[in-house]
Design a protein around this motif. Structure first.
Motif, mmCIF file in Angstrom:
data_model
loop_
_atom_site.group_PDB
_atom_site.id
_atom_site.type_symbol
_atom_site.label_atom_id
_atom_site.label_comp_id
_atom_site.label_asym_id
_atom_site.label_seq_id
_atom_site.Cartn_x
_atom_site.Cartn_y
_atom_site.Cartn_z
ATOM 1 N N MET A 185 -35.630 -36.200 -20.347
ATOM 2 C CA MET A 185 -36.809 -36.144 -19.502
ATOM 3 C C MET A 185 -37.744 -35.100 -20.080
ATOM 4 O O MET A 185 -37.379 -33.962 -20.286
ATOM 5 N N SER A 186 -38.952 -35.472 -20.343
ATOM 6 C CA SER A 186 -39.945 -34.512 -20.796
ATOM 7 C C SER A 186 -40.922 -34.276 -19.658
ATOM 8 O O SER A 186 -40.866 -34.912 -18.620
ATOM 9 N N LEU A 228 -41.470 -31.295 -18.052
ATOM 10 C CA LEU A 228 -41.112 -30.282 -17.068
ATOM 11 C C LEU A 228 -42.247 -29.272 -16.980
ATOM 12 O O LEU A 228 -42.729 -28.787 -17.994
ATOM 13 N N ASP A 247 -40.755 -26.710 -12.218
ATOM 14 C CA ASP A 247 -39.439 -27.283 -12.523
ATOM 15 C C ASP A 247 -38.556 -26.250 -13.213
ATOM 16 O O ASP A 247 -37.379 -26.093 -12.878
ATOM 17 N N LEU A 300 -35.011 -24.623 -11.995
ATOM 18 C CA LEU A 300 -33.801 -24.632 -12.821
ATOM 19 C C LEU A 300 -33.240 -23.227 -12.985
ATOM 20 O O LEU A 300 -32.015 -23.025 -12.953
ATOM 21 N N LEU A 354 -34.818 -33.909 -10.761
ATOM 22 C CA LEU A 354 -34.092 -33.247 -11.851
ATOM 23 C C LEU A 354 -32.645 -33.741 -11.924
ATOM 24 O O LEU A 354 -32.087 -33.898 -13.004
ATOM 25 N N THR A 355 -32.056 -34.010 -10.762
ATOM 26 C CA THR A 355 -30.688 -34.531 -10.719
ATOM 27 C C THR A 355 -30.646 -35.977 -11.210
ATOM 28 O O THR A 355 -29.822 -36.337 -12.053
ATOM 29 N N SER A 369 -32.614 -37.501 -13.162
ATOM 30 C CA SER A 369 -32.923 -37.619 -14.585
ATOM 31 C C SER A 369 -31.798 -37.085 -15.474
ATOM 32 O O SER A 369 -31.846 -37.237 -16.684
ATOM 33 N N ILE A 403 -30.935 -33.869 -15.807
ATOM 34 C CA ILE A 403 -31.115 -32.468 -16.203
ATOM 35 C C ILE A 403 -30.188 -31.570 -15.397
ATOM 36 O O ILE A 403 -29.553 -30.675 -15.941
#
Length: 154
Positions: free
Chosen positions: A1-2, A4, A8, A12, A44-45, A47, A49
């Motif tokens: 995934m790009s 961010l 984001d 994280l 985020l989950t 994807s 990451i």
């Protein structure tokens, strides 16, 4: 995934420091409401990451005062021998991590034991009897410092 953004990355960092924080707490920390923070965490989950949340257990507090890193070179290196070794080594409860690596050794294991005598028992009775084990090198951990990882602290 790009793609961010700074929010984001802040989320994280917060979760990598303390994965138990709620979406509301995280939202307040990054200037979002709880629903917006939850949506970002879910994205985020989804994807991949965020791949899970873990609890860090203090092994010493549980009576496991010795950590040893083992480098293992297999005697034979066929696909079958790798699979047999991996299947057998992951069944040993004291083996915390199994890393297939390039270099002098084929595998790097992180093992926790109560003391050196307990480690010797694990080595003799469990590790050295694994399929395909050739050369073994042990390194006893003296101390460990936690590093923030690629996200760092901004």
């Amino acid at each position: 995934m790009s793609g961010l953004d700074a929010t984001d990355l802040a989320i994280l960092r917060i979760l990598s420091d303390d994965a138990t924080r709620s979406a509301a707490e995280i939202g307040r920390a990054v200037g979002l409401g709880q629903p917006a923070a939850w949506r970002r965490i879910k994205r985020l989950t989804d994807s991949g990451i965020l791949a899970g949340r873990r609890v860090i257990v203090d092994n010493a507090a549980l009576g496991f005062g010795v950590t040893v890193f083992l480098g293992i070179r297999l005697a034979a290196k066929g696909r079958t021998s790798l699979e047999d070794f991996e299947r057998a080594v992951t069944a040993i409860p004291e083996v915390q991590t199994v890393q297939h690596v390039l270099g002098q050794f084929d595998y790097r294991l992180r093992i926790t034991a109560r003391d050196i005598s307990d480690f010797e028992r694990i080595l003799r009775r469990r590790i050295m009897t694994l399929p395909g084990v050739g050369q073994v090198e042990a390194n006893v951990m003296l101390s460990e410092e936690r590093r923030p990882g690629p996200l760092g602290a901004s």
